[in-house]
Write an enzyme that holds these catalytic residues in place. Structure first.
Site, PDB file in Angstrom:
ATOM      1  CD1 TRP A  81      -2.162  -2.266   1.581  1.00  0.00           C
ATOM      2  CD2 TRP A  81      -3.068  -1.034  -0.052  1.00  0.00           C
ATOM      3  NE1 TRP A  81      -3.218  -2.978   1.045  1.00  0.00           N
ATOM      4  CE2 TRP A  81      -3.793  -2.246   0.057  1.00  0.00           C
ATOM      5  CE3 TRP A  81      -3.449  -0.104  -1.018  1.00  0.00           C
ATOM      6  CZ2 TRP A  81      -4.872  -2.544  -0.771  1.00  0.00           C
ATOM      7  CZ3 TRP A  81      -4.529  -0.396  -1.837  1.00  0.00           C
ATOM      8  CH2 TRP A  81      -5.228  -1.600  -1.709  1.00  0.00           C
ATOM      9  CG  ASP A 105      -3.294   4.198   4.092  1.00  0.00           C
ATOM     10  OD1 ASP A 105      -4.349   3.999   4.727  1.00  0.00           O
ATOM     11  OD2 ASP A 105      -3.008   3.579   3.051  1.00  0.00           O
ATOM     12  CE  LYS A 133      -8.160  -2.542   4.237  1.00  0.00           C
ATOM     13  NZ  LYS A 133      -8.280  -3.836   3.566  1.00  0.00           N
TER      14      LYS A 133
END
Length: 362
Positions: free
Chosen positions: A103, A173, A197
């Site tokens: 990511w 993030d 999530k």
């Protein structure tokens, strides 16, 4: 009621049963309005109340100071990969990035389209089996910000601590571990996270940013890509993902009822320990992917002694009601995502299954 699956999906992921049941009860007629929240105007007082409550619960649970704006946006965390440099990476400055895995690499790729970037630290040489240490982070003199990924969902690594970046804004993030542990918000210029999530269903993204940072959004940016647009309008500049915002509010109430983030963190540690113990006590039958010091509490990655055995593990686990244990397609192996809403009982059941699978196949 139909037996619930042992849901270890990486995202969209498990939601608390109590939240789903409340949403089911209110789905057709919300608060006596004679219609579903999904049918309401986002300008109605009822929805404004839902929106305001979600923001206030976020502020309470994360202890967010008034000097920060809370935004509930669309586009997923992947849109933030571009919005961050668009808003903060001015000419003559460099976007500094910690390259910690899949990511982080995506965020870096987007930033390179917009301006100059620098890698402040990387664990690529270790095949991303660990997070870079705080000592490895070197900021360029003209850094606009330092961006990092707090938890790499695919590799199963998590930052145990956050760097002190001084005057350089720290941007994180936190898509896969937000609300899983307490945070000192004053350490951050901005954090963001996709909801699917740990916060609710897919469709909404949380952005929490210091007001002085977003006040400098370039005037030439399109309206929807400016953080100040959404901060000034309390996330209601355009039609929001109203049902996702409502569900986030219910999840936040559930987290508050669990005792807040310190209590949630302890439960998460207990859950992860069950599965990591099954790995560590297997005598090498299972091997963890992440280095011990970088192990994620959210995404537990491991392998068996062959790809064939990995596949057999997935096949047998699915037959026993386990869902989502196959590793990401880019890296293979196995992964158990034990987010906040995954019950302790599910992690106990998985640990027991792992022990029994080893007994039969070891």
């Amino acid at each position: 009621m139909t037996k619930r699956a042992y849901n270890f999906n990486a995202g969209p992921a498990a939601l608390p049963l109590e939240v789903l049941q409340q949403a089911q009860e209110e789905f057709v007629d919300y608060k006596g309005a004679g219609m579903s929240l999904m049918e309401m105007s986002h300008r109605s007082k009822l929805f404004e109340g839902v929106n305001d409550e979600a923001e206030q619960l976020l502020r309470e649970l994360l202890q967010i100071p008034d000097s920060y704006s809370v935004m509930l946006l669309q586009g997923g965390a992947s849109t933030q990969f571009a919005m961050v440099p668009l808003n903060f990476l001015q000419q003559g400055l460099v976007g500094a990035y910690v390259n910690s895995g899949s990511w982080a690499k995506k965020a870096i790729k987007e930033a390179k389209l917009i301006g100059e970037t620098a890698i402040a630290a990387t664990s690529e040489g270790s095949r991303f089996t660990r997070m870079p240490s705080l000592e490895e982070i070197v900021l360029p003199d003209n850094a606009a910000y330092l961006h990092l990924t707090s938890n790499e969902t695919i590799e199963g690594t998590q930052l145990p601590f956050f760097p002190d970046t001084g005057e350089v804004p720290l941007i994180a993030d936190m898509s896969s571990d937000i609300m899983s542990r307490p945070l000192d918000m004053s350490r951050f210029g901005m954090i963001y996270a996709g909801a699917q999530k740990n916060l609710g269903p897919s469709g909404a993204t949380i952005v929490i940013a210091r007001n002085d940072l977003i006040a400098g959004s370039p005037a030439a940016l399109p309206t929807m890509f400016r953080y100040d647009t959404h901060a000034k309008s309390k996330s209601l500049y355009n039609t929001p993902p109203s049902f996702a915002v409502y569900m986030i509010g219910l999840v936040l109430k559930w987290l508050k009822g669990k005792g807040g983030l310190a209590a949630v963190e302890q439960t998460n540690r207990d859950k992860a320990a069950l599965i990591y113990d099954a790995i560590d006590q297997s005598g090498g039958f299972y091997s963890g992917v992440a280095d011990t010091g970088s192990r994620s509490l959210m995404n537990i990655t491991f392998r068996l002694q062959s790809d064939e055995l990995d596949k057999e593990f997935v096949r047998q686990s699915e037959a026993e009601g386990f869902v989502g244990l196959k590793g990401h397609r880019d890296v293979g192996g196995l992964r158990a995502s034990a987010y906040n809403a995954v019950p302790l009982e599910s992690c106990k059941a998985l640990a027991e299954f792992m022990t029994e699978f080893q007994r039969k196949n070891g």
